[in-house]
Design a protein around this motif. Sequence first.
Motif, mmCIF file in Angstrom:
data_model
loop_
_atom_site.group_PDB
_atom_site.id
_atom_site.type_symbol
_atom_site.label_atom_id
_atom_site.label_comp_id
_atom_site.label_asym_id
_atom_site.label_seq_id
_atom_site.Cartn_x
_atom_site.Cartn_y
_atom_site.Cartn_z
ATOM 1 N N ALA A 11 13.869 -36.046 -47.841
ATOM 2 C CA ALA A 11 13.688 -37.289 -48.586
ATOM 3 C C ALA A 11 14.736 -38.325 -48.197
ATOM 4 C CB ALA A 11 13.739 -37.011 -50.081
ATOM 5 N N LEU A 12 15.966 -37.899 -48.024
ATOM 6 C CA LEU A 12 17.018 -38.826 -47.615
ATOM 7 C C LEU A 12 16.776 -39.375 -46.207
ATOM 8 C CD1 LEU A 12 20.166 -37.027 -49.051
ATOM 9 C CD2 LEU A 12 19.062 -39.109 -49.906
ATOM 10 N N ILE A 13 16.325 -38.530 -45.306
ATOM 11 C CA ILE A 13 16.044 -38.965 -43.938
ATOM 12 C C ILE A 13 14.879 -39.957 -43.928
ATOM 13 C CG2 ILE A 13 15.155 -38.188 -41.697
ATOM 14 C CD1 ILE A 13 16.838 -35.623 -42.127
ATOM 15 N N LEU A 14 13.814 -39.668 -44.674
ATOM 16 C CA LEU A 14 12.678 -40.586 -44.736
ATOM 17 C C LEU A 14 13.064 -41.911 -45.386
ATOM 18 C CD1 LEU A 14 9.743 -38.192 -45.661
ATOM 19 C CD2 LEU A 14 10.159 -39.340 -43.484
ATOM 20 N N GLY A 15 13.872 -41.849 -46.420
ATOM 21 C CA GLY A 15 14.341 -43.077 -47.062
ATOM 22 C C GLY A 15 15.201 -43.910 -46.126
ATOM 23 N N ALA A 16 16.102 -43.268 -45.401
ATOM 24 C CA ALA A 16 16.941 -43.982 -44.447
ATOM 25 C C ALA A 16 16.100 -44.573 -43.324
ATOM 26 C CB ALA A 16 18.001 -43.041 -43.872
ATOM 27 N N ALA A 17 15.072 -43.859 -42.881
ATOM 28 C CA ALA A 17 14.190 -44.383 -41.835
ATOM 29 C C ALA A 17 13.441 -45.614 -42.331
ATOM 30 C CB ALA A 17 13.209 -43.309 -41.382
ATOM 31 N N ALA A 18 13.014 -45.611 -43.585
ATOM 32 C CA ALA A 18 12.321 -46.769 -44.150
ATOM 33 C C ALA A 18 13.251 -47.977 -44.231
ATOM 34 C CB ALA A 18 11.766 -46.426 -45.531
ATOM 35 N N VAL A 19 14.495 -47.756 -44.619
ATOM 36 C CA VAL A 19 15.464 -48.858 -44.696
ATOM 37 C C VAL A 19 15.745 -49.410 -43.306
ATOM 38 C CG1 VAL A 19 17.866 -49.418 -45.231
ATOM 39 C CG2 VAL A 19 16.510 -48.095 -46.850
ATOM 40 N N VAL A 20 15.904 -48.538 -42.321
ATOM 41 C CA VAL A 20 16.157 -48.977 -40.946
ATOM 42 C C VAL A 20 14.948 -49.754 -40.410
ATOM 43 C CG1 VAL A 20 16.454 -48.151 -38.565
ATOM 44 C CG2 VAL A 20 17.829 -47.195 -40.412
ATOM 45 N N ALA A 21 13.731 -49.293 -40.689
ATOM 46 C CA ALA A 21 12.528 -50.003 -40.238
ATOM 47 C C ALA A 21 12.425 -51.371 -40.896
ATOM 48 C CB ALA A 21 11.283 -49.173 -40.539
ATOM 49 N N PHE A 22 12.769 -51.467 -42.161
ATOM 50 C CA PHE A 22 12.729 -52.747 -42.858
ATOM 51 C C PHE A 22 13.750 -53.716 -42.273
ATOM 52 C CE2 PHE A 22 14.323 -55.529 -46.257
ATOM 53 C CZ PHE A 22 13.153 -56.234 -46.520
ATOM 54 N N ILE A 23 14.975 -53.247 -42.046
ATOM 55 C CA ILE A 23 16.019 -54.105 -41.484
ATOM 56 C C ILE A 23 15.625 -54.547 -40.075
ATOM 57 C CG2 ILE A 23 18.418 -54.119 -40.665
ATOM 58 C CD1 ILE A 23 19.065 -52.335 -43.103
ATOM 59 N N TRP A 24 15.049 -53.658 -39.285
ATOM 60 C CA TRP A 24 14.608 -54.014 -37.946
ATOM 61 C C TRP A 24 13.534 -55.091 -38.003
ATOM 62 C CZ3 TRP A 24 9.762 -53.638 -35.753
ATOM 63 C CH2 TRP A 24 9.692 -53.898 -34.388
#
Length: 59
Positions: A11-24
């Motif tokens: 869950a933490l990895i998926l959440g971090a990936a979503a934040v990184v995709a949003f920032i990108w």
Amino acid sequence: MSVIYVALPIALILGAAAVVAFIWSVNNGQLDDLETPAIRMLRDDFKKATSEKHRNSDE
């Protein structure tokens, strides 16, 4: 209880990936203009409908 040891990191990895995709997407201008694509879609449909109308009237 042992499921938490697997589910929490995933869950933490998926959440971090979503934040990184949003920032990108924000940094690359993907969210700059949210109105024009919707309007363009409507204009394309209008052009298609009028061209079909003219095509059918010529026959």
